[in-house]
Design a protein around this motif. Structure first.
Motif: not given
Lengths: 156, 729
Positions: B469-498
């Protein structure tokens, strides 16, 4: 120390409307609501439970009312709506519509709506009152609100 | 707004004066029956509310031992339940009860001052509806696991091979359905009721089944068990009346039945862990049962009340045991309000006792892969941190049916639901929404003001954590001023709805865990609150269309289901969509993935929807949609509507060529092609005993009619199984 009759009067004055409202909402039928109302208060006068606090007695009346209405076969009155008469009157027809909408919600939903929005209980307290998990209460609330939305938002 | 209206409505309803008067007279005449009864029993009403209420008004509880005579014998578990590597974690174990008490006492003080401001924060930050939707959402799914032996409904599990409990399960021949507080075993072919598993126990105990699992010959029923404690006369005599006497016990319980003979399911084992049932998973033969237990701490609390309990019929006999406090994990920063208990039970091995693990903290999201169980807890920060909320992730190793704490870490922000977490190639990917206080406010002198009136902004973060659980990386600054409504990880891809006003679907490439990259972005009105992988190149989104409410916000207008083409990560497309109903339509599937039925072989997707009809009444339906990629449409295959609100449609499932509509009190089957009604089954209601009602009357000084006393001594922990013949009503 209050005597028995004083206590009875105090309780009926304090909880009369609450018990009637819950019974009416849950039964959607005036006659049944009146029967239930009497049953609840007679239960009280038979048992004369000792309450530790006002919250305690309030919780007792809520639970007893809910439990007695559980036995009433509501589905018989499924299609029936509470009619206006001299005992039930609303200033605004929209209030009546909203009341009917609340009454037409599933049993658990409308109970939670009443406790939350009228009696101002918190989700946690409702979950304890109804012996149901907080998650379930939130789900009921959420669905109930979704179902009621039109009426409420439409009136803004 | 809602509140005022509802208040206004009820303010106009009053008891008819005649009724009140008549009732009052009757009450005065009725004599208190306590004087006639030979024996009085005192019930403890286990309503925890009382406890809190009494607390709130400052009643001082005295430590008392009135439970001693009636309670099952407590015995501290001496056995090492779980091995924990204390060296590698910043978590601690309590050495002894004193240490636990000291810790709680400190928290209790801190909390006492803290509670008010925290409530304020929560109230300000979260819109009610969102909060509710968030919590209620235990959404899920992933490509449903495909078993051999025919084509029939499977629960829409998030992770393959990790089974999630459901209200209905089927093995292709029989349907197992939990509704009406019973579990029914029904032969699918002709809807013949084989057995009703009835859980009405006796006057002191109660079990409400919620979800089930089945294996080849076992049925596991999960739910909440309550035991009310009754006091003997001697106990009550020595206790002052003002002392609230006890809390009933709540246990998350699993009843395990042998169902080799469908008509006579045989109870072979029952296990329980303290608290309310939260969720569960079944991996191979190991059942993971998770409960949450609110910690009613007060300074004089007794040891056995303080430690969570567990129960296993194969070993404990009639006894509850306390989890030894050196198996309770905690960390200094966490706010200890709740015990989160995890039980691991091998359902095929009746020799091996339940293993229990507990930690202190308010947990809310559970994600489980085949080898690891993750539980997260969220904290609201009041300090100077910029992020208002943080999430602690606890990881437990569960490989080979074990249960062992492995590590924890803390990240900023809060999770949307279990789909916000995903384990892939040993790494954990997490998507969170972070609420940040504005800087100007942060430096303000008046902290209270800052908390109440500080403006906030939201941001979303995707973390990739390694196996520790040590941090490898982080990606920020998407959907600013928005909230995550759904997420789906499929293998090497993340699909995120904000979402805020418009729904961007972000596609994030995670193939290099060191450097996640946003590949594509698709904006369209509305949002999806559930994403379902259809095939390698397509994703189905279910959610709502929205419309402007004229006040700078939006409201949900119609339900929608959309097909996205994600074959080109850089350029996702919405291929086609279908909308349902009108404003204020809704479907449970938008926040509960387990509602979804998906028949891969027929490309058929089914779920319940509720729509308000022209007359203004809500209409319950099941819709079945045929996914037609060629003609680019969701074609309505069929729709079953039930106007009866009391026979609410809960779900639809299929077995081979039949579809089954599951209502509250009814099961109906139809031919999937011709839609001919094949059979109907009315489900018998739970055999209610007088007790369930009476229990609540008898709050404190209850009187039990003398003819019912015999039954009071019945063994309180035996589930009775009634076959359909003996079922009454």
């Amino acid at each position: 120390m209050q005597n028995r009759n004083e206590m009875i009067e105090e309780m009926i004055n304090r909880y009369s409307d609450m018990v009637y409202r819950i019974a009416l909402t849950r039964c959607k039928d005036k006659e049944s609501a009146e029967d239930i109302y009497q049953t609840v208060f007679l239960k009280y006068s038979e048992k004369m439970p000792k309450f530790e606090s006002e919250e305690h007695s309030k919780a007792w009346f809520i639970r007893v009312t809910i439990n007695i209405t559980k036995n009433v076969n509501v589905s018989n009155w499924n299609r029936k709506e509470i009619e206006l008469d001299e005992t039930i009157q609303f200033e605004n027809p929209k209030d009546y519509d909203l009341f009917i909408d609340i009454c037409n919600l599933p049993q658990n939903y409308k109970t939670v709506i009443y406790l939350m929005y009228y009696e101002n209980y918190k989700v946690k307290e409702i979950s304890e009152l109804l012996k149901t998990s907080e998650g379930t209460i939130k789900t009921w609330l959420y669905r109930a609100r979704e179902l009621l939305k039109e009426n409420i938002e439409g009136g803004i | 707004m809602e509140k005022n209206k509802i208040e206004k409505v009820y303010d106009q309803i009053h008891t008819p004066e005649d009724l009140k008067k008549e009732t009052l007279e009757k009450m005065k005449k009725s004599s208190s029956s306590s004087t006639n009864s030979k024996l009085t029993y005192r019930y403890i009403l286990s309503i925890a509310a009382l406890f809190i209420f009494t607390f709130a008004i400052g009643t001082v509880y005295k430590s008392n031992n009135f439970l001693n005579n009636q309670e099952p014998n407590y015995e501290l578990a001496k056995k090492e339940l779980v091995e924990i590597d204390t060296e590698t974690s910043d978590l601690k174990h309590f050495k002894d009860v004193e240490e636990l008490k000291t810790f709680l006492k400190k928290q209790y003080k801190d909390e006492y001052q803290f509670r008010y401001s925290r409530k304020e924060i929560a109230g300000l930050l979260t819109n009610d509806v969102e909060e509710i939707a968030e919590d209620a959402s235990a959404i899920a799914d992933t490509a449903g696991s495909t078993n051999s032996e025919g084509n029939f409904y499977k629960t829409n599990n998030q992770v393959e091979n990790v089974e999630e409990a459901d209200i209905v399960k089927t093995d292709g021949k029989y349907i197992y359905y939990s509704t009406n507080e019973n579990v029914y075993i029904v032969k699918a072919e002709d809807l013949k009721l084989e057995a009703t598993v009835d859980f009405s126990l006796d006057e002191n105990t109660n079990f409400y089944p919620s979800e089930i699992f089945i294996t080849k010959n076992k049925l596991v029923v999960l739910g909440e068990f309550t035991e009310y404690t009754r006091l003997s006369d001697e106990d009550t005599e020595i206790q002052p009346r003002s002392i609230s006497r006890s809390i009933g016990k709540d246990l998350a319980k699993a009843y395990i039945f042998d169902i080799s003979d469908k008509q006579n399911p045989k109870l072979i084992r029952q296990v329980g862990i303290d608290g309310n049932y939260y969720t569960s998973r079944l991996i191979d033969n190991t059942l993971y049962l998770i409960s949450s237990k609110y910690l009613y701490y007060y300074p004089e609390i007794e040891e056995k009340e303080l430690l969570p309990i567990y129960y296993d019929s194969i070993n404990s006999g009639d006894e509850y045991r306390n989890i030894d406090c050196n198996h309770i994990i905690y960390c200094e920063e966490a706010k200890a309000e709740t015990y989160r208990n995890i039980g691991a039970i091998n359902i095929e091995d009746n020799e091996k006792e339940i293993a229990v693990e507990t930690f202190l903290g308010y947990g809310n999201t559970v994600y489980c892969s085949e080898n690891n169980l993750y539980i997260t807890t969220s904290n609201y920060n009041t300090g100077n941190d910029t992020a208002l909320e943080s999430t602690e992730i606890y990881k437990f190793n569960i490989s080979n049916g074990g249960l062992k704490y492995s590590c924890k870490n803390s990240i900023e922000g809060i999770l949307n639901n279990q789909f916000s977490l995903d384990e892939y190639k040993g790494n954990l990917r997490v998507a969170t929404t972070v609420t940040v206080k504005e800087k100007a406010i942060k430096n303000s002198v008046d902290k209270d003001f800052e908390i109440r009136f500080g403006t906030t902004t939201t941001n979303n973060v995707l973390y990739i954590l390694d196996e520790n659980l040590e941090k490898i990386s982080e990606l920020t600054n998407f959907g600013i001023e928005e909230k995550i409504y759904s997420v789906r990880f499929i293998k090497d891809v993340a699909y995120i709805v904000t979402f805020e006003q418009i729904d961007p679907l972000y596609i994030i490439d995670l193939s290099n865990p060191e450097k996640p990259v946003i590949k594509g972005e698709l904006e369209m009105p509305g949002y999806s609150s559930y994403l379902h992988p259809y095939d390698e190149n397509h994703i189905i989104g279910i959610g709502y269309n929205v419309e402007d409410n004229g006040h700078g916000g939006v409201y949900n207008s119609t339900l929608k289901i959309a097909m996205y083409d994600v074959s080109d990560l850089n350029n996702p497309k919405e291929l086609f969509k279908k909308s349902f109903g009108n404003e204020y339509s809704y479907s449970d599937v938008t926040y509960n993935h387990k509602i979804l039925m998906y028949d891969k072989t027929r490309d058929l997707i089914g779920f319940p929807i509720s729509i308000r009809n022209e007359k203004g009444r809500m209409e319950n339906s099941i819709v079945l949609l045929k996914i037609d990629l060629e003609n680019k449409e969701f074609k309505l295959h069929s729709k079953y509507t039930n106007g009866d609100f009391y026979n609410y449609i809960r779900k639809v499932i299929y077995i081979e060529d039949e579809i089954f509509i599951l209502c509250n009190n009814e099961i109906l089957s139809f031919d999937i092609n011709t839609l001919d009604n094949i059979a109907d089954l009315s489900l018998p209601e739970r055999a209610r005993s007088y007790i369930i009602e009476d229990m609540y009357y008898d709050f404190n000084d209850a009187i039990v009619e003398s003819d019912t006393q015999e039954t009071l001594s019945a063994d309180t922990r035996t589930a009775e199984i009634m076959s359909s013949e003996t079922e009454n009503e």
